[in-house]
Design a protein around this motif. Structure first.
Motif, PDB file in Angstrom:
ATOM      1  N   LYS A   1       2.035   2.831   4.875  1.00 33.20           N
ATOM      2  CA  LYS A   1       2.201   4.007   4.028  1.00 33.20           C
ATOM      3  C   LYS A   1       1.028   4.189   3.130  1.00 33.20           C
ATOM      4  N   GLY A   2       0.425   5.384   2.776  1.00 31.14           N
ATOM      5  CA  GLY A   2      -0.592   5.570   1.925  1.00 31.14           C
ATOM      6  C   GLY A   2      -2.072   5.424   2.621  1.00 31.14           C
TER       7      GLY A   2
ATOM      8  N   THR B   1      -7.303  -2.287   1.890  1.00 32.42           N
ATOM      9  CA  THR B   1      -6.238  -3.057   1.158  1.00 32.42           C
ATOM     10  C   THR B   1      -4.931  -2.328   1.887  1.00 32.42           C
ATOM     11  N   VAL B   2      -4.842  -1.222   2.614  1.00 35.03           N
ATOM     12  CA  VAL B   2      -3.684  -0.674   2.981  1.00 35.03           C
ATOM     13  C   VAL B   2      -3.780  -0.995   4.474  1.00 35.03           C
TER      14      VAL B   2
ATOM     15  N   ILE C   1      -4.290  -4.655  10.900  1.00 36.82           N
ATOM     16  CA  ILE C   1      -4.820  -3.491  11.541  1.00 36.82           C
ATOM     17  C   ILE C   1      -4.699  -2.201  10.554  1.00 36.82           C
ATOM     18  N   SER C   2      -5.649  -1.413  10.838  1.00 40.90           N
ATOM     19  CA  SER C   2      -5.543  -0.068  10.112  1.00 40.90           C
ATOM     20  C   SER C   2      -4.795   1.112  10.611  1.00 40.90           C
ATOM     21  N   GLU C   3      -4.825   1.267  11.937  1.00 42.23           N
ATOM     22  CA  GLU C   3      -4.050   2.171  12.361  1.00 42.23           C
ATOM     23  C   GLU C   3      -3.537   1.748  13.931  1.00 42.23           C
TER      24      GLU C   3
ATOM     25  N   GLU D   1       3.613   5.177   7.927  1.00 37.46           N
ATOM     26  CA  GLU D   1       3.526   6.658   8.078  1.00 37.46           C
ATOM     27  C   GLU D   1       3.248   7.169   9.444  1.00 37.46           C
ATOM     28  N   VAL D   2       3.667   8.016  10.088  1.00 35.48           N
ATOM     29  CA  VAL D   2       3.488   8.519  11.342  1.00 35.48           C
ATOM     30  C   VAL D   2       2.928   9.822  11.200  1.00 35.48           C
ATOM     31  N   HIS D   3       1.747  10.150  11.842  1.00 42.25           N
ATOM     32  CA  HIS D   3       1.036  11.418  11.822  1.00 42.25           C
ATOM     33  C   HIS D   3       0.527  11.870  13.365  1.00 42.25           C
TER      34      HIS D   3
END
Ligand code: ADP
Ligand code: MG
Lengths: 234, 414
Positions: free
Chosen positions: B66-67, B78-79, B223-225, B260-262
């Motif tokens: 998220k974020g 950091t996210v 992991i970033s994404e 979060e899902v996009h």
């Protein structure tokens, strides 16, 4: 009982503020199976009267009963249904449907006005084609036949629903006099055969002699009634 | 029987005024063909472009902590999702049907040096096989060298290769600062050069995920994404909702959602272009409606006017108003049927010819994309329904007028 009965019948046309009486205080009775004519000069009210009897227009006042129905009480839709059930029409300009053949023109009221099964339709149409002498032309379109022939087809179309009454407003006005006599004779023969009353209008004094009963109109009033010797009423 | 006869009369009247019928239906045919070809061609272009974007970079759907997306331009370190979070996501992915592949990525910004000069670079640390399954067109973007993401290899974007005068096979150094501020560098061999694509990620380099973890001195891999590939892009909204739903149950200690899902649509500005194509299609359909409406209404008003005496006649002999109405509506509708039918056939033929002629076009630096317009059964149906419905509506007003005519007035008409 009489087929048509008019009492103090009148019709007014409104022309702006003033209204003009096209028919004034008419009283008459017409028996079933009559062969009857309204004569009079142009503007005397023949068309107006035939439109009232034919339930194409409504009287301004008085009373008019046709085939047992009080014409003043019928609304637009009821008048259409009533015409389809009880009347046939023959027009001065023949008014056949140009995209239908002779056969189909005669058949039209049996399909789209009444709902007659196909066997019965065929029987009636063929019999009328025979009676009006148009059997040889049944596949032709209106623009392929003469005026007299068109009127024969129109007579067959008017009779195909076996109506009590056929109305013909100046049915011979667009025909030469020889053809005109033939058409009137055919109408009379068809009346004898079917028992349907024929009411026609004309301003032609020669044609009118064929009628059994002649009403003379002038300025919207009946000025004379003549009954020919052979037939009165039934 | 009555209906059949009404249709017979309607069709014969159309034949009687053959030239006018032909002219009106030609207008409708042109409209239908135009819409059909436009929808098929733009659909094909859109599909190709979307395919390029999803299949060579973004994937269909991405999951972040998220974020992340709010500051995606900075590639924040950091996210990130730790091993437990990744496991949670992987477990959810398994429960949702339609997901064909997924690829975890470490994304970060660093410095790129050819020993003479230094510049910025954005990098994706990926598991090569998983990345390949998720974005199968990625190797297709290689314009020099080859698809080889063994440890120690890097794929660099074309712009960087040109600007820094680096070729496949050259040695380079990548330097990055990790989230604690410690700087680290590692030497790589350039195994391939990637063609650029417009939009985010279009100018990124690729390395092995282990190399990324090493440069960033990760004690445990974060992991970033996670990029997802679906079996069919049509399933995207459904899968998106299912993922969002399933992942919304995962909360952090503060009770806030963790993930979060996009969909790609939210991640690429290209989506707006795709939307514009849709809006254009919509307006072209409105034009078709207007065209059909005006031409049929016009021809039916003429028909009623010309056949006034005929209307008077059939009305006088007792044809009910409803029948007269149907007669004229059927006539207008028949023109619509004719136009829709011929238009659909002609449109399909034109699209077939377009396919045979192998028209190619370029998108940004992607050249030689072959235009393959497809007719969707759905489009044929929609266009046909539009034409028929509008034809009926357009004939309704004149037909109603005909049915309301007083017979004596209609008969008096010359
Ligand atoms: N729709 C109408 N509006 C006004 N006046 C009319 C209308 N139809 C007929 N009239 C008038 O009514 C009178 C009778 O006309 P009509 O019934 O047509 O006579 P005919 O058929 O004997 O020639 C005439 O004076 C005519 O001008
Ligand atoms: Mg008259």
């Amino acid at each position: 009982m009489e087929l048509i009965s008019a009492k103090n019948l009148y019709k007014e046309y409104k022309l702006g503020e003033v209204s003009q009486r096209a028919l004034d205080d008419l009283n008459f009775k017409i028996e079933p199976a009559s062969f009857l004519s309204f004569v009079g000069p142009s503007g005397s009210g023949k068309t107006t009267l035939l439109n009232l009897i034919g339930c194409l227009d409504v009287p301004s006042g008085g009373s008019l009963t046709v085939a047992g129905a009080d014409v003043l009480k019928l609304d637009r839709k009821e008048r259409a249904a009533f015409r389809g059930r009880h009347m046939g029409f023959i027009f001065q300009d023949f008014n056949l449907i140009p995209v239908l053949t002779v056969y189909e023109n005669i058949e039209y009221p049996l399909i789209l006005v009444q709902n007659v099964p196909s066997e019965e339709r065929r029987r009636r149409v063929l019999s009328l084609l025979e009676s009006v002498g148009m059997m040889a032309h049944k596949g032709k379109y209106p623009d392929q036949i003469s005026g007299g022939q068109k009127q024969r087809v129109a007579i067959a179309r008017a009779l195909v629903t076996a109506p009590e009454l056929v109305l013909a407003d100046e049915p011979t006005a667009n025909l030469d006099s020889k053809t005109a006599y033939m058409i009137i004779d055919l109408m009379k023969a068809m009346k004898e055969k079917s028992g349907t009353a024929f009411i026609f209008s004309t301003h032609d004094q020669k044609i009118v002699g064929a009628a059994d009963i002649i009403y003379s109109l002038e300025d919207g009033k009946i000025v004379g009634r003549k009954e020919m010797k052979k037939h009165g009423s039934i | 029987m009555a209906a059949f006869n009404l249709l017979k009369i309607a069709l014969r009247n159309l034949l009687r005024y053959r030239r006018r019928t032909l002219f009106t239906s030609s207008l409708i045919i042109i409209g239908v063909v135009f819409v059909l070809v436009f929808v098929a061609v733009t659909g094909s272009i859109k599909g190709l472009l979307i395919g390029q974007i999803t299949d060579s970079m973004l994937g269909h759907i991405q999951i972040h902590k998220k974020g992340y997306v709010a500051s995606i331009d900075n590639l924040p370190l950091t996210v990130m999702m730790g091993p437990k979070a990744v496991e949670t996501v992987e477990n959810v992915i398994k429960t949702i049907p339609g997901i064909e592949a997924y690829s975890p990525r470490i994304k970060f910004g660093g410095l790129f040096s050819n020993y003479r000069e230094t510049t910025n670079i954005r990098l994706n640390g990926v598991i090569p096989e998983k990345e390949l399954d998720t974005v199968p067109l990625l190797p297709g973007r290689i314009i020099a060298g080859k698809w080889d993401l063994a440890k120690g290899n890097v794929l660099i974007p074309e712009l960087l290769a040109k600007g820094m005068d680096v070729n496949a096979g050259d040695s380079i150094v990548i330097i990055a600062t990790n989230k604690d501020g410690s700087v680290n560098g590692k030497q790589f061999t350039v195994s391939g050069i990637l063609e650029s694509v417009t939009g985010p990620g279009g100018r990124d380099g690729y390395i092995h995920i282990d190399d990324a973890a090493e440069i960033l001195r990760m004690e445990e891999v974060e992991i970033s994404e996670i990029a997802l590939r679906l079996r069919d892009i049509e399933m995207m909204p459904g899968v998106h909702d299912a993922l969002t739903e399933a992942l919304s149950e995962e909360r952090n200690k503060a009770g806030k959602p963790m993930f979060e899902v996009h969909t790609w649509e939210k991640l690429s500005p290209f989506y707006n272009i795709a939307r514009m194509i849709d809006i254009m299609t919509f307006f072209i359909k409105i034009m078709l409606i207007a065209m059909v409406l005006i031409s049929i209404m016009n021809v039916m008003i003429m028909a009623v006017y010309e056949r006034m005496r005929e209307i008077g006649t059939i009305s006088a002999i007792g044809t009910m108003p409803g029948r007269i109405l149907s007669m004229f509506v059927l006539e207008g509708l028949s023109i619509g049927v004719l136009g829709a039918l011929a238009g659909n056939i002609l449109g399909c033929a034109i699209i077939y010819i377009l396919n045979l002629s192998h028209i190619t076009f370029n998108f940004g630096r992607q050249t030689g994309l072959v235009l393959a317009p497809r007719v969707q059964g759905e489009d044929l149906l929609i266009i046909t329904v539009i034409v028929l419905a509008v034809s009926a509506v357009a004939s309704l007003q004149p037909a109603f007028k005909a049915s309301r005519m007083e017979p004596i007035e209609a008969l008096r008409h010359v």
